[in-house]
Design an enzyme around this catalytic site. Structure first.
Site, PDB file in Angstrom:
ATOM      1  N   ARG A 241      16.245  55.292  61.805  1.00 47.09           N
ATOM      2  CA  ARG A 241      15.381  54.969  60.675  1.00 47.09           C
ATOM      3  C   ARG A 241      15.156  53.459  60.674  1.00 47.09           C
ATOM      4  NH1 ARG A 241      13.998  59.384  60.785  1.00 47.09           N
ATOM      5  NH2 ARG A 241      14.071  60.999  59.178  1.00 47.09           N
ATOM      6  N   GLU A 270       7.429  51.744  57.278  1.00 49.67           N
ATOM      7  CA  GLU A 270       6.484  52.689  57.885  1.00 49.67           C
ATOM      8  C   GLU A 270       5.420  53.115  56.883  1.00 49.67           C
ATOM      9  OE1 GLU A 270       8.014  56.041  60.077  1.00 49.67           O
ATOM     10  OE2 GLU A 270       9.523  54.758  60.983  1.00 49.67           O
ATOM     11  N   HIS A 288       6.959  56.603  65.569  1.00 52.53           N
ATOM     12  CA  HIS A 288       7.868  57.642  65.057  1.00 52.53           C
ATOM     13  C   HIS A 288       7.567  59.004  65.704  1.00 52.53           C
ATOM     14  CE1 HIS A 288      10.653  58.575  61.403  1.00 52.53           C
ATOM     15  NE2 HIS A 288      10.975  59.305  62.474  1.00 52.53           N
TER      16      HIS A 288
HETATM   17  C1  DGY Z   1      13.740  63.272  62.048  1.00 51.44           C
HETATM   18  O1  DGY Z   1      13.675  64.495  62.205  1.00 51.44           O
HETATM   19  O2  DGY Z   1      14.410  62.764  61.154  1.00 51.44           O
HETATM   20  C2  DGY Z   1      13.014  62.443  63.020  1.00 51.44           C
HETATM   21  O3  DGY Z   1      12.960  61.124  62.621  1.00 51.44           O
HETATM   22  C3  DGY Z   1      11.657  63.032  63.271  1.00 51.44           C
HETATM   23  O4  DGY Z   1      11.094  62.473  64.406  1.00 51.44           O
END
Ligand code: DGY
Length: 322
Positions: A241, A270, A288
């Site tokens: 993240r 983001e 992402h």
């Molecule tokens: C998630 O599933 O948390 C991922 O970041 C998606 O790509």
């Protein structure tokens, strides 16, 4: 008949699974993130039994207020669930589920794709070739770095971090260091891995790959101070993240070359990306997409649907978070 709201178009296999149960499935027809007001507007007065949402939907108490008391489950089509107020959901007796497992290999592959791309300067070389700058093989042209034999520091040893470590050891003969809230002695034995406090891991690694969830304790885990501990030849990769890294501090470290490079799939704000990063050649940016393969996104959709079906049939979802 149970009613489900899906916040955006998702792979059809999950929707079909829900429809095959006879549920009424309403999908936001616009292929974009709804604003909070729009989401609340779509939910109010509709008496949905389940919410099928995405990591881009912030599901807080105001959104939960828009449902009636019949809401049983919030199913996130993502492994990360920092977009959902799980404590609030628990207080209200609403189940929350995510989609771990099915995306482990895909995200681990993407972390390696990023590591290889930044170390072998793939996007930079592609740009160079397309610009017509390639006039012949040259001994010093676009020199990169090997992964083989280097040290990888894995920060966060969950499913994805462990898989990355596995690839590093079995595919690239890398030495693995790791940091996590828990030690895993079985993993240490299997991969000859060494547990280290974060600061020591940062000082000793050639590549650092981040795999922690976003929590209050991991926000800006990698800040200016931590970046200073890294080797000037080190590369930082993030597929977890964005807010785990202080993006402004990273942009400064990259511009000043206090670290050699970074490869990011996730961003602090983001979908915005710190503008300074866009100007640098020593960073790779992907939007992402670490779990974005046809195979995996279908599995994620099916798992989110399976979680809803379990809850609506009176059982605990497979991936119950709270
Ligand atoms: C998630 O599933 O948390 C991922 O970041 C998606 O790509």
């Amino acid at each position: 008949m149970a009613k489900i709201y899906v916040t955006r178009m998702v792979p059809q296999s999950g929707i079909e699974a829900l429809k095959s149960k006879g549920y009424e499935v309403a999908v936001n027809p616009e292929d974009r993130v709804l604003t909070k007001e729009e989401l609340i507007g779509a939910l109010k007065g509709q008496n949905y039994d389940a919410l099928y949402c995405l990591l881009t939907d912030k599901v807080d108490s105001e959104v939960m207020d828009a449902f009636g008391p019949q809401l049983k489950i919030i199913a996130n089509m993502a492994v990360g669930f920092d977009n959902i107020d799980t404590l609030e959901a628990k207080k209200r007796g609403i189940m929350v589920a995510n989609t771990p497992g099915v995306l482990t290999d895909t995200v681990a592959e993407h972390a390696f794709a990023l590591m290889l791309s930044i170390a072998h300067r793939i996007p930079e070389s592609d740009k160079f070739a397309r610009a017509g700058k390639y006039v012949g093989w040259a001994p010093m042209l676009l020199l990169g770095n090997d992964l083989s034999g280097k040290t990888l520091g894995v920060v966060g040893l969950g499913r994805i971090g462990s898989r990355v470590a596995h690839h590093a050891v079995s595919g690239f003969d890398m030495k693995v260091l790791y940091n996590d809230v828990n030690r895993n002695e079985e993993f240490e034995k299997e991969f000859n891995a060494i547990y280290l406090p974060l600061d020591d891991l940062l000082k000793q690694s050639d590549f650092i790959s981040i795999h922690v969830p976003l929590l209050e304790t991991t926000r800006h885990l990698i800040n200016a101070e931590k970046l200073k501990l890294m080797k000037p030849a080190a590369y930082l990769v993030n597929t977890s993240r964005g807010p785990v890294i202080d993006e402004a501090a990273l942009a400064i470290a990259l511009a000043n070359k206090t670290i050699k490079g970074a490869a990011l799939d996730v961003f602090e704000f983001e979908p915005k990306i710190t503008p300074e990063l866009l100007l640098l050649d020593n960073v790779i940016l992907t939007p992402h997409i670490a779990s974005a393969t046809e195979e995996t996104r279908s599995k994620m959709s099916e798992l989110a649907a399976a979680n809803i079906i379990e809850a609506l049939e009176g059982r605990n979802p497979l991936n119950l978070l709270s």
